[in-house]
Write an enzyme that holds these catalytic residues in place. Structure first.
Site, short mmCIF file in Angstrom:
data_model
loop_
_atom_site.label_atom_id
_atom_site.label_comp_id
_atom_site.label_asym_id
_atom_site.label_seq_id
_atom_site.Cartn_x
_atom_site.Cartn_y
_atom_site.Cartn_z
N LYS A 53 -1.94 -8.42 -1.94
CA LYS A 53 -0.56 -8.06 -1.57
C LYS A 53 0.39 -9.19 -1.96
O LYS A 53 1.45 -8.95 -2.51
CB LYS A 53 -0.47 -7.80 -0.06
CG LYS A 53 -1.05 -6.46 0.37
CD LYS A 53 -1.14 -6.32 1.88
CE LYS A 53 -1.87 -5.03 2.27
NZ LYS A 53 -2.18 -4.92 3.70
N GLN A 97 -1.98 -7.65 9.36
CA GLN A 97 -3.15 -7.04 8.75
C GLN A 97 -4.13 -6.57 9.83
O GLN A 97 -4.44 -7.30 10.77
CB GLN A 97 -3.83 -8.05 7.81
CG GLN A 97 -4.98 -7.48 7.01
CD GLN A 97 -4.59 -6.42 6.00
OE1 GLN A 97 -3.47 -6.40 5.50
NE2 GLN A 97 -5.50 -5.52 5.69
N ASP A 120 4.73 -1.29 7.15
CA ASP A 120 3.48 -0.53 7.14
C ASP A 120 3.66 0.88 7.69
O ASP A 120 2.81 1.74 7.50
CB ASP A 120 2.46 -1.23 8.07
CG ASP A 120 1.39 -1.98 7.30
OD1 ASP A 120 1.08 -1.58 6.17
OD2 ASP A 120 0.88 -2.96 7.87
#
Ligand code: GUN
Length: 283
Positions: A53, A97, A120
Site C-alpha cells: 500500500k 490494518q 477503508d
C-alpha cells in the site's frame, strides 16, 4: 472454451497513471494527499499488504506513512494514535490494518477513526450509509472487484451470483454491491449445505473464504465468471488462491489470477478514495 484472465494488475496500473495526474493537480493547488496506515503486531501477511500500500501510494505522489506498533500495544494506545491523526490536517486517510491483536476490540478501534478520514469504508457511518444507498466510502476489495468486472464488460443484471464468505470486509459488502448491480445474490459460508451445488448454478462466483484451492473445477458452471479473493500459502509457502485456477481453465469464461487479480485492485481503490477525500475538501 477459452478462459480469459481478468488482469487486475494491468487495470490497476492504468488507473494509477490517471490518479497520478489528479494528485499533481491537487499539488498545484497546494494540497498533498496524506495517508497513514497503522500496523499493530507482526502478522506477516499484513506486513506485506501494508508495504505494498505504501509503495503504490508513494508511486502516485500520495504522502504515505506507516505507524508500526508492537503486539503488546493496548487498545487505548492505538486509539490515541488514531485521535492524533484525526486532528492532523495533513492526513486525509487513516487505515488501521486488520486483523488487530486479540486483546483489542476491533470495532471500537475502527469507530475511533473520524469517518471522513476512513478510507477503508469500515467505519459504521460509512457501512451504514453504504447499506442505505447514500454516498459513502466503500470497502476497497469489493469495490475493486466491481471496478474490474465493469472494466471487462461482465454483465451482472439478472445473473446468479454466489459469494462464498460473509466477512464484514469482503463477503457482506460484496453481496450488497452485486445486488445493487441487479444480480441475484446468494451468500454461502462454512456452514452452508450443498455449497458445491450452489456454485454449479452460479454465473458469477466470488470466493473469499481463505482456504487454498477450495473451489475446484467440478464446482464451476460452464462459462462462469470467477473472482478469487483468496491469499493463501500452500505447503511450500507459495501464494495460492481459493480457486484451483489451472483446473478452471477451459470451464470458466473469465477468472482473476492470484496474484495479479483482486489484490492490486484493492490498493487502487484505497488510493482512489484517499484522493477523492482531498478533492472533496476543495469543492
Ligand atoms: N486486512 C485485510 N484486508 C484489509 C483491508 O482491505 N483493509 C484493512 N484495514 N485491513 C485489511
Amino acid at each position: 472454451m477459452k478462459t480469459e484472465l481478468l488482469d487486475g494488475k494491468k487495470l490497476a496500473q492504468d488507473m494509477q497513471l490517471q490518479m497520478k495526474e489528479r494528485v499533481n493537480k491537487l499539488k498545484e493547488k497546494g494540497k498533498i494527499p496524506g495517508l497513514t496506515v497503522i500496523l499493530v503486531g507482526e502478522n506477516k501477511a499484513s506486513q506485506t499488504y501494508v508495504r505494498n500500500k505504501e509503495r503504490q501510494a508513494k508511486k502516485i505522489g500520495i504522502h504515505s506513512t506507516i505507524i508500526r506498533l508492537p503486539d503488546t500495544t493496548t487498545e487505548e494506545e492505538v486509539i490515541n494514535e488514531v485521535e492524533k491523526l484525526n486532528e492532523n490536517p495533513a492526513i486525509h486517510g487513516i487505515l488501521v490494518q486488520l486483523p488487530l491483536p486479540k486483546q483489542m476490540d476491533e470495532q471500537k478501534v475502527l469507530r475511533s477513526i473520524r469517518y471522513e478520514k476512513d478510507v477503508d469504508g469500515f467505519h459504521p457511518m460509512n457501512m451504514g450509509n453504504f447499506l442505505l444507498g447514500n454516498q459513502a466510502t466503500l470497502p476497497c476489495t469489493p469495490y475493486g472487484i466491481m471496478t474490474l468486472l465493469k472494466a471487462n464488460g461482465v454483465e451482472l443484471e439478472g445473473k446468479r451470483a454466489l459469494v462464498i464468505g460473509r466477512s464484514n470486509i469482503v463477503g457482506k459488502p460484496m453481496a450488497l454491491m452485486l445486488m445493487n448491480a441487479n444480480a441475484t445474490v446468494t451468500i454461502a459460508h462454512s456452514r452452508t449445505e450443498n455449497l458445491k451445488e450452489l456454485a454449479q448454478n452460479a454465473d458469477i462466483l466470488i470466493s473469499a473464504i481463505g482456504s487454498g484451492h477450495f473451489v475446484t473445477a467440478d464446482f464451476l458452471k460452464s462459462a462462469a465468471v470467477v473472482v478469487d479473493v483468496g491469499m493463501n500459502r500452500d505447503e511450500h509457502g507459495k501464494l495460492i488462491g481459493d480457486v484451483d485456477t489451472e483446473g478452471a481453465m477451459g470451464i470458466a469464461s473469465k477468472i482473476t489470477p492470484v496474484p495479479g487479480g483482486v489484490g492490486p485492485m484493492t490498493i487502487t481503490m484505497l488510493l482512489e478514495q484517499t484522493i477523492k477525500k482531498v478533492e472533496d475538501e476543495l469543492r
